[in-house]
Design an enzyme around this catalytic site. Structure first.
Site, short mmCIF file in Angstrom:
data_model
loop_
_atom_site.label_atom_id
_atom_site.label_comp_id
_atom_site.label_asym_id
_atom_site.label_seq_id
_atom_site.Cartn_x
_atom_site.Cartn_y
_atom_site.Cartn_z
N PRO A 193 0.83 -1.21 0.00
CA PRO A 193 0.00 0.00 0.00
C PRO A 193 0.87 1.26 0.00
O PRO A 193 1.78 1.40 0.82
CB PRO A 193 -0.79 -0.12 1.31
CG PRO A 193 -0.78 -1.59 1.61
CD PRO A 193 0.54 -2.08 1.13
N GLU A 194 0.61 2.16 -0.93
CA GLU A 194 1.34 3.41 -1.03
C GLU A 194 0.44 4.57 -0.62
O GLU A 194 -0.66 4.36 -0.10
CB GLU A 194 1.89 3.59 -2.45
CG GLU A 194 2.84 2.49 -2.89
CD GLU A 194 4.16 2.49 -2.12
OE1 GLU A 194 4.48 3.50 -1.46
OE2 GLU A 194 4.88 1.47 -2.18
#
Length: 271
Positions: free
Chosen positions: A2-3
Site C-alpha cells: 500500500p502506497e
C-alpha cells in the site's frame, strides 16, 4: 505494498466514522514489526480524535498520546460495526462504541505503535526521515531540482527512496515518469529544472487520479469498507510489458531496478 493513495483512501474510508469513538477494548494477535509500546488496557476509555496521515503512516490521536499505524507490505484496515472472529492474519483489533478497527496483515510487516505525540519518540523517530508530501505547496520544481542535484542514482530509485518526496511507490513512479517523458534509468542529478517541473506535475496528476479511483488493487488491497481500487485498470506502462504504448505504439519494456520491476516506453521516455 500500500502506497500513499491506498493509505489515504483507507483513511478517508473510516476517519469520519471513528472520530469521537470511545475505546472499549484492545486485542493483540501475533507480534507485528514493532511492539505496541504500552499496555493495551491503557487505551480503554480513551476517545479517538481526527485521523491524519504522514507519508504511509496513519495517526489515530487519543486522549493520551495516540497510535501510529503502518500497513507494511500486505496490510489492510477494516472498520465495521461488527467483525467476525479474528482469523490467522488479524493481528490488532481496536474495539470502540462505534465499531471495530481491525488490522489484517498476512506478512506481518505492518505496525501499530503507541506514542505520546507525533513530536515525541517513537513517532518522531519513525517519521524523521520522510520527505515532503507531494501535494504540499513546497513540492516545487526548484525544490526537486535542488534535492536531486549531485545524485547519481536513477531517478526512479530517487523517487522511491522517500526522503525527497513521500508516497511515490513503484506503480506511481513508473506512471509519473511516463507522464513526464523521463526514462527511469536517467541519473537523478541530470534532470533539468524544466523536466523537474514536468515530473512534479506528473507525480501530482498520477497520485490524484489514483485517489479518485480508490488506489490500486493488485492482490488484496481493500479500504476500511472492504472496497477495491481501480487505478491498475488504466495504467499507461505499469504491468504492460510487451503491450503497445497507448501514445506511440512502441512495446512497453520492463527492467529490474533495485529488485523492483520498472515499466517504461522507450519511444516516449528520454534520458
Amino acid at each position: 505494498m500500500p502506497e500513499l493513495p491506498e493509505v489515504e483512501v483507507t483513511r478517508l474510508s473510516f476517519a469520519d466514522r471513528i472520530h469521537g469513538a470511545r475505546v472499549e477494548s484492545v486485542r493483540l494477535g501475533k507480534p507485528l514489526r514493532w511492539p505496541l509500546g504500552c499496555e493495551p488496557a491503557r487505551l480503554t476509555g480513551q476517545t479517538v480524535g481526527p485521523v491524519s496521515r504522514r507519508g504511509k503512516y496513519l495517526w489515530l490521536p487519543l486522549d493520551e498520546g495516540g497510535l501510529l499505524l503502518h500497513l507494511g507490505m500486505s496490510g489492510s484496515l477494516r472498520f465495521a460495526p461488527e467483525v467476525p472472529a479474528p482469523g490467522l492474519h488479524d493481528h490488532f483489533d481496536l474495539a470502540t462504541d462505534r465499531g471495530v478497527l481491525r488490522l489484517h496483515d498476512p506478512r506481518r510487516f505492518g505496525a501499530v505503535v503507541w506514542s505520546p505525540s507525533l513530536d515525541a519518540d517513537p513517532a518522531r523517530k519513525l517519521l524523521a526521515t520522510l520527505g515532503i508530501e507531494p501535494f504540499d505547496a513546497g513540492f516545487t520544481a526548484s525544490y526537486l531540482h535542488q534535492r536531486l542535484r549531485g545524485r547519481r542514482t536513477p531517478i526512479k530509485q530517487a523517487l522511491l527512496a522517500g526522503d525527497i518526496v513521500v508516497g511515490v511507490g513503484n506503480i506511481y513512479a513508473s506512471e509519473a515518469l511516463f507522464g513526464a517523458g523521463i526514462d527511469p534509468r536517467t541519473a537523478a542529478g541530470r534532470i533539468s529544472l524544466a523536466r523537474c517541473q514536468r515530473l512534479v506535475d506528473a507525480v501530482r496528476h498520477t497520485l490524484q487520479r489514483a485517489l479518485q479511483v480508490g488506489g490500486s488493487t493488485l492482490r488484496d488491497f481493500r479500504n476500511a469498507e472492504g472496497q477495491s481500487g481501480y487505478f491498475q485498470l488504466e495504467t499507461q506502462v505499469y504491468d504492460r510489458e510487451g503491450q503497445p504504448c497507448r501514445t506511440c505504439s512502441a512495446p512497453v519494456r520492463r527492467i529490474q531496478q533495485g529488485q523492483r520491476s520498472t515499466f517504461f516506453c522507450p519511444g516516449c521516455q528520454r534520458r
